[in-house]
Motif scaffolding. Structure first.
Motif, mmCIF file in Angstrom:
data_model
loop_
_atom_site.group_PDB
_atom_site.id
_atom_site.type_symbol
_atom_site.label_atom_id
_atom_site.label_comp_id
_atom_site.label_asym_id
_atom_site.label_seq_id
_atom_site.Cartn_x
_atom_site.Cartn_y
_atom_site.Cartn_z
ATOM 1 N N HIS A 1 0.827 -1.210 0.000
ATOM 2 C CA HIS A 1 0.000 0.000 0.000
ATOM 3 C C HIS A 1 0.862 1.261 0.000
ATOM 4 C CE1 HIS A 1 -3.282 2.719 0.783
ATOM 5 N NE2 HIS A 1 -2.619 3.198 1.818
ATOM 6 N N ASP A 2 1.871 1.289 0.852
ATOM 7 C CA ASP A 2 2.751 2.459 0.924
ATOM 8 C C ASP A 2 3.522 2.665 -0.377
ATOM 9 O OD1 ASP A 2 1.910 2.880 3.507
ATOM 10 O OD2 ASP A 2 3.651 1.905 4.422
ATOM 11 N N ARG A 3 3.958 1.585 -0.990
ATOM 12 C CA ARG A 3 4.690 1.685 -2.247
ATOM 13 C C ARG A 3 3.784 2.197 -3.362
ATOM 14 N NH1 ARG A 3 6.641 -3.078 -4.213
ATOM 15 N NH2 ARG A 3 8.308 -2.010 -5.278
ATOM 16 N N ALA A 4 2.532 1.738 -3.397
ATOM 17 C CA ALA A 4 1.576 2.224 -4.399
ATOM 18 C C ALA A 4 1.313 3.716 -4.195
ATOM 19 C CB ALA A 4 0.281 1.427 -4.313
ATOM 20 N N GLU A 5 1.198 4.133 -2.947
ATOM 21 C CA GLU A 5 0.990 5.555 -2.644
ATOM 22 C C GLU A 5 2.197 6.386 -3.078
ATOM 23 O OE1 GLU A 5 -0.987 8.958 -1.118
ATOM 24 O OE2 GLU A 5 -1.656 6.995 -1.790
ATOM 25 N N LEU A 6 3.403 5.889 -2.846
ATOM 26 C CA LEU A 6 4.609 6.582 -3.282
ATOM 27 C C LEU A 6 4.637 6.731 -4.800
ATOM 28 C CD1 LEU A 6 7.419 7.796 -2.750
ATOM 29 C CD2 LEU A 6 8.322 5.468 -2.853
ATOM 30 N N ARG B 1 2.065 6.769 -6.805
ATOM 31 C CA ARG B 1 1.012 7.724 -7.163
ATOM 32 C C ARG B 1 1.507 9.156 -6.972
ATOM 33 N NH1 ARG B 1 -2.640 11.010 -5.127
ATOM 34 N NH2 ARG B 1 -2.081 10.600 -2.967
ATOM 35 N N LEU B 2 2.173 9.398 -5.845
ATOM 36 C CA LEU B 2 2.694 10.741 -5.579
ATOM 37 C C LEU B 2 3.808 11.118 -6.554
ATOM 38 C CD1 LEU B 2 2.711 10.680 -1.682
ATOM 39 C CD2 LEU B 2 1.158 11.958 -3.173
ATOM 40 N N LYS C 1 2.149 12.201 -9.629
ATOM 41 C CA LYS C 1 1.465 13.479 -9.440
ATOM 42 C C LYS C 1 2.455 14.650 -9.410
ATOM 43 C CE LYS C 1 -1.848 15.822 -6.463
ATOM 44 N NZ LYS C 1 -2.747 15.670 -5.330
#
Length: 117
Positions: free
Chosen positions: A101-106, A108-109, A112
Motif C-alpha cells: 500500500h505504501d509503495r503504491a501511494e509513493l 502515485r505521488l 502526481k
C-alpha cells in the motif's frame, strides 16, 4: 538498517537473474559462431518451458551462485551463495508485500508531483 527499510541486495548477481535461475532450468544449449577470419564467440542458452536466456559460455563455471548439477528435476542448482540470495529475495518479496500500500501511494505521488531529486 531499520525494520521498515527494504532489505538490501548485497550479491554480485542481479535479483532478476536469481529469480529466473531459481525457478528451474530444463535445457542447456551451447552455441558457437565465427565472427571474423580468426575470431569466434560462444555462449550458452539456458531454457525454461517457454523462455530462454543467453549467458557467456563460462557462466556456470565462474558463477558462485548457481552451478550445472543435473538431477531428476533440473539442470542448474543453487550453491550456498545461491541459497542465500534466494533467501534474501524471499525477504525482499515479503517486505514488498507488507509495504504494498505504501509503495503504491509513493508511486502515485511520484506521478502526481514528478521525481524530486
Amino acid at each position: 538498517m531499520t525494520d521498515d527499510a527494504r532489505p538490501k541486495w548485497k550479491h554480485k548477481i542481479s535479483e532478476a537473474d536469481v529469480r529466473w535461475l531459481a525457478s528451474g532450468v530444463i535445457k542447456i544449449t551451447h552455441h558457437w559462431e565465427m565472427t571474423g577470419a580468426d575470431t569466434s564467440r560462444n555462449w550458452i542458452e539456458l531454457h525454461k518451458e517457454k523462455e530462454k536466456r543467453s549467458f557467456d559460455s563460462s557462466f556456470l563455471n565462474d558463477n558462485d551462485y548457481f552451478q550445472f548439477k543435473p538431477n531428476w528435476r533440473e539442470l542448474v542448482v543453487p550453491t550456498y551463495y545461491g541459497e542465500r540470495a534466494i533467501q534474501d529475495l524471499a525477504a525482499i518479496d515479503a517486505w514488498e508485500k507488507k509495504n504494498q500500500h505504501d509503495r503504491a501511494e509513493l508511486e502515485r505521488l511520484k506521478r502526481k508531483f514528478g521525481e524530486i531529486a
